[in-house]
Scaffold this active site. Structure first.
Site, PDB file in Angstrom:
ATOM      1  CD  GLN A 100     -50.041 -69.805  29.649  1.00  0.00           C
ATOM      2  OE1 GLN A 100     -49.266 -68.882  29.403  1.00  0.00           O
ATOM      3  NE2 GLN A 100     -49.645 -71.069  29.784  1.00  0.00           N
ATOM      4  CE1 TYR A 170     -44.043 -64.638  34.293  1.00  0.00           C
ATOM      5  CE2 TYR A 170     -44.738 -66.697  33.286  1.00  0.00           C
ATOM      6  CZ  TYR A 170     -44.009 -65.525  33.232  1.00  0.00           C
ATOM      7  OH  TYR A 170     -43.234 -65.241  32.129  1.00  0.00           O
ATOM      8  NE  ARG A 218     -46.950 -74.985  29.902  1.00  0.00           N
ATOM      9  CZ  ARG A 218     -46.127 -74.563  28.938  1.00  0.00           C
ATOM     10  NH1 ARG A 218     -46.093 -73.297  28.609  1.00  0.00           N
ATOM     11  NH2 ARG A 218     -45.367 -75.428  28.308  1.00  0.00           N
ATOM     12  N   GLY A 310     -43.314 -76.404  20.335  1.00  0.00           N
ATOM     13  CA  GLY A 310     -43.344 -74.968  20.104  1.00  0.00           C
ATOM     14  C   GLY A 310     -42.287 -74.481  19.145  1.00  0.00           C
ATOM     15  NE  ARG A 311     -39.452 -70.943  21.988  1.00  0.00           N
ATOM     16  CZ  ARG A 311     -39.998 -69.733  22.088  1.00  0.00           C
ATOM     17  NH1 ARG A 311     -40.264 -69.053  20.990  1.00  0.00           N
ATOM     18  NH2 ARG A 311     -40.287 -69.222  23.268  1.00  0.00           N
TER      19      ARG A 311
END
Length: 331
Positions: A100, A170, A218, A310-311
């Site tokens: 990414q 972002y 994304r 993910g987590r």
């Protein structure tokens, strides 16, 4: 066979299942963004979890867009060697992988970058404290070139795809959102103008990497803030991204960041379902997913094509093997 655990082929790139390890910032790089042994050890461990694909955490394309002290870099050719070693480590486990790439914009901090922060407009980021400089046309052109070169380095390092980070508040998200973009030139104002910058970046990258290298994006499917981006805005953008050359849409939210919007797992699934309704390319969903049966139903019900976990995998590297057992009797 459970669809979640079946392979998926994306324009010739085959994943052994539909489980994706999404990008998660680990901050294990050197101070100047290079790969360390800790970074390699982390991805070696993740490559042995049984996932079908790994998306490496966000890498800064330019020091001005650096987000954290030990964030990985992709802003110069020196970065290629270490990343190439990671690609080799992951591929040995028959897992596909990508990187990414990102510019933090006004979410960066001058104390970390050593430079004045920049953004579409001189508006303090919703989570920030510094007033950024509004980007000049020349700076916009430079950032487009930096994204392009960064994607080229991802390809040279031996990865299977590049993912453009367009959400979580972002820079690309800042251009899209009316909350952070009040420009009066061709990059601001109406929705068609606000998507211009990310679309141009996709086209630049497609030209750089060629037609056969995959591009993930994304996408910010909603800002979850009053007067911010909505799912309708995201659907409009999604169609334009596909036209520009994107192969996979990885759905999350916008300026509100990656934080949960409910206490329930799969808190971005409704957004993924909305995006999937307007495109024919694969869609990834994420959002605190931790149960195999839940992930199975998301795929089975056609709300997404791949599941980002993910987590749960960070906490239990046997998560994939565990859900295989749990799902083997599901019909």
């Amino acid at each position: 066979m459970i669809k979640l655990l079946e392979p998926i082929n994306i324009r010739g790139l085959e994943m052994k299942n539909k489980i994706v390890l999404p990008p998660m910032t680990m901050d294990l790089a050197t101070e100047d963004g290079l790969v360390t042994e800790k970074v390699k050890d982390h991805y070696k461990k993740m490559a042995n979890t049984g996932v079908g694909a790994i998306i490496l955490e966000n890498h800064y394309i330019n020091i001005q867009g650096k987000q954290s002290e030990r964030q990985l870099a992709i802003d110069r050719d020196e970065c290629i060697q270490g990343l190439s070693e990671i690609a080799d480590i992951i591929h040995k486990n028959k897992v596909v992988c990508g990187v990414q790439i990102n510019h933090a914009g006004s979410a960066a901090h001058s104390a970390i970058t050593g430079h004045k922060i920049i953004a579409p407009s001189a508006i303090i980021h919703p989570k920030g404290t510094e007033v950024p400089d509004e980007m000049t046309t020349e700076e916009i052109e430079n950032v487009k070139k930096q994204f392009r070169k960064a994607a080229g380095r991802v390809k040279k390092a031996g990865f299977d795809f590049v993912e453009i980070h367009g959400c979580h508040g972002y820079l690309l998200n800042q251009f899209l959102s009316p909350l952070t973009n009040t420009r009066i030139d061709e990059y601001g104002g109406i929705r068609a103008n606000r998507i211009k910058f990310p679309i141009e970046i996709v086209k630049e990258i497609r030209e750089e990497v060629g037609k056969d290298f995959l591009i993930f994006y994304r996408i910010a499917a909603a800002d979850n803030m009053e007067n911010g981006l909505t799912i309708d805005d995201a659907k409009y953008l999604a169609v334009k991204l596909v036209e520009a050359g994107v192969d996979v849409l990885d759905v999350s939210q916008g300026l509100a960041g990656s934080r949960p919007v409910t206490n329930q797992q799969g808190f971005f699934v409704h957004l993924s379902e909305g995006i999937k309704s307007v495109v024919r390319i694969p869609v990834i969903t994420t959002g605190g997913i931790k149960e195999g049966l839940f992930a199975h139903h998301v795929i089975e019900d056609g709300k997404a094509d791949m599941i980002g976990v993910g987590r749960a995998i960070l906490q239990d590297d046997q998560w994939v093997n565990t859900i295989k057992e749990e799902l083997k009797d599901v019909r």
